[in-house]
Design a protein around this motif. Structure first.
Motif, PDB file in Angstrom:
ATOM      1  N   HIS A  49       0.835  -1.203   0.000  1.00  0.00           N
ATOM      2  CA  HIS A  49       0.000   0.000   0.000  1.00  0.00           C
ATOM      3  C   HIS A  49       0.872   1.257   0.000  1.00  0.00           C
ATOM      4  O   HIS A  49       0.621   2.201  -0.755  1.00  0.00           O
ATOM      5  N   GLN A  50       1.913   1.269   0.825  1.00  0.00           N
ATOM      6  CA  GLN A  50       2.823   2.417   0.882  1.00  0.00           C
ATOM      7  C   GLN A  50       3.562   2.580  -0.450  1.00  0.00           C
ATOM      8  O   GLN A  50       3.753   3.693  -0.931  1.00  0.00           O
TER       9      GLN A  50
ATOM     10  N   LEU B 135       9.547  14.417  -3.765  1.00  0.00           N
ATOM     11  CA  LEU B 135       9.338  13.062  -4.275  1.00  0.00           C
ATOM     12  C   LEU B 135      10.637  12.264  -4.229  1.00  0.00           C
ATOM     13  O   LEU B 135      10.651  11.109  -3.790  1.00  0.00           O
ATOM     14  N   LEU B 136      11.720  12.860  -4.656  1.00  0.00           N
ATOM     15  CA  LEU B 136      13.003  12.152  -4.651  1.00  0.00           C
ATOM     16  C   LEU B 136      13.460  11.852  -3.228  1.00  0.00           C
ATOM     17  O   LEU B 136      14.026  10.791  -2.966  1.00  0.00           O
ATOM     18  N   ARG B 137      13.200  12.749  -2.281  1.00  0.00           N
ATOM     19  CA  ARG B 137      13.531  12.493  -0.874  1.00  0.00           C
ATOM     20  C   ARG B 137      12.717  11.313  -0.341  1.00  0.00           C
ATOM     21  O   ARG B 137      13.252  10.405   0.293  1.00  0.00           O
ATOM     22  N   ASP B 138      11.400  11.311  -0.631  1.00  0.00           N
ATOM     23  CA  ASP B 138      10.551  10.207  -0.178  1.00  0.00           C
ATOM     24  C   ASP B 138      10.980   8.888  -0.805  1.00  0.00           C
ATOM     25  O   ASP B 138      10.973   7.840  -0.151  1.00  0.00           O
TER      26      ASP B 138
ATOM     27  N   LEU C   1       5.075   8.935  -8.604  1.00  0.00           N
ATOM     28  CA  LEU C   1       6.073   8.826  -9.668  1.00  0.00           C
ATOM     29  C   LEU C   1       5.408   8.873 -11.043  1.00  0.00           C
ATOM     30  O   LEU C   1       5.943   9.472 -11.976  1.00  0.00           O
ATOM     31  N   GLN C   2       4.263   8.251 -11.157  1.00  0.00           N
ATOM     32  CA  GLN C   2       3.575   8.204 -12.446  1.00  0.00           C
ATOM     33  C   GLN C   2       3.018   9.561 -12.858  1.00  0.00           C
ATOM     34  O   GLN C   2       3.061   9.913 -14.029  1.00  0.00           O
TER      35      GLN C   2
ATOM     36  N   LEU D 221      17.635   7.855  -8.668  1.00  0.00           N
ATOM     37  CA  LEU D 221      18.234   8.520  -7.506  1.00  0.00           C
ATOM     38  C   LEU D 221      19.670   8.984  -7.747  1.00  0.00           C
ATOM     39  O   LEU D 221      20.159   9.853  -7.025  1.00  0.00           O
ATOM     40  N   ASP D 222      20.316   8.430  -8.759  1.00  0.00           N
ATOM     41  CA  ASP D 222      21.683   8.855  -9.078  1.00  0.00           C
ATOM     42  C   ASP D 222      21.704  10.023 -10.062  1.00  0.00           C
ATOM     43  O   ASP D 222      22.710  10.267 -10.715  1.00  0.00           O
ATOM     44  N   GLY D 223      20.591  10.704 -10.186  1.00  0.00           N
ATOM     45  CA  GLY D 223      20.577  11.912 -10.990  1.00  0.00           C
ATOM     46  C   GLY D 223      19.836  11.809 -12.297  1.00  0.00           C
ATOM     47  O   GLY D 223      19.738  12.795 -13.024  1.00  0.00           O
ATOM     48  N   ASP D 224      19.328  10.637 -12.617  1.00  0.00           N
ATOM     49  CA  ASP D 224      18.565  10.506 -13.857  1.00  0.00           C
ATOM     50  C   ASP D 224      17.074  10.523 -13.505  1.00  0.00           C
ATOM     51  O   ASP D 224      16.326   9.657 -13.919  1.00  0.00           O
TER      52      ASP D 224
END
Length: 134
Positions: free
Chosen positions: A15-16, A33-36, A24-25, A90-93
């Motif tokens: 669920h999470q 969003l990226l932090r979460d 994301l979608q 997460l690596d910048g892309d």
């Protein structure tokens, strides 16, 4: 269908994951969003490890179940795909197309596990089920 006790925490975690997948979608890949997603990464890794452990136990319980073997193979392949795409994001892309693709993959993966794999596991391949040897 009531989930087997070993699968209940995984279903709650799904669920999470779906909440983040939807963001994301449909959202822009912003800092929140990226932090979460970064925070959720460790939870996903533990989640995948638990699912794969349960899968190995189930395959020992039902070693001739080719459907189960195929589902577990799919699950593991999808876990690796999710990990690779998550790392890229997460690596910048973190461009929107990659975020959208990761969201789609997560949603499809959760649906597969909840609708197919978990239901099949509950048909008698989980250790400790009534009437089955542990």
């Amino acid at each position: 269908m009531q989930r087997h006790e070993s699968l209940q925490p995984l279903s709650r975690e799904h669920h999470q994951t779906l909440k983040i997948a939807r963001r994301l979608q449909w959202g822009e890949p912003d800092a929140d969003l990226l932090r979460d997603l970064t925070e959720h990464r460790g939870e996903l890794e533990a989640h995948f490890a638990t699912e794969e452990s349960i899968g190995r136990q189930a395959l020992r319980q039902c070693p001739t179940d080719t459907t189960l073997a195929g589902q577990l193979d799919r699950m593991q392949r999808e876990h690796r795909q999710i990990e690779e795409l998550l790392t890229a994001v997460l690596d910048g892309d973190g461009e929107q197309s990659n975020c959208h693709r990761l969201g789609e993959l997560l949603v499809a993966h959760v649906r597969f596990e909840e609708r197919e794999l978990f239901n099949h596991l509950q048909e008698g391949c989980l250790p400790g089920q009534a009437g089955e040897p542990a």
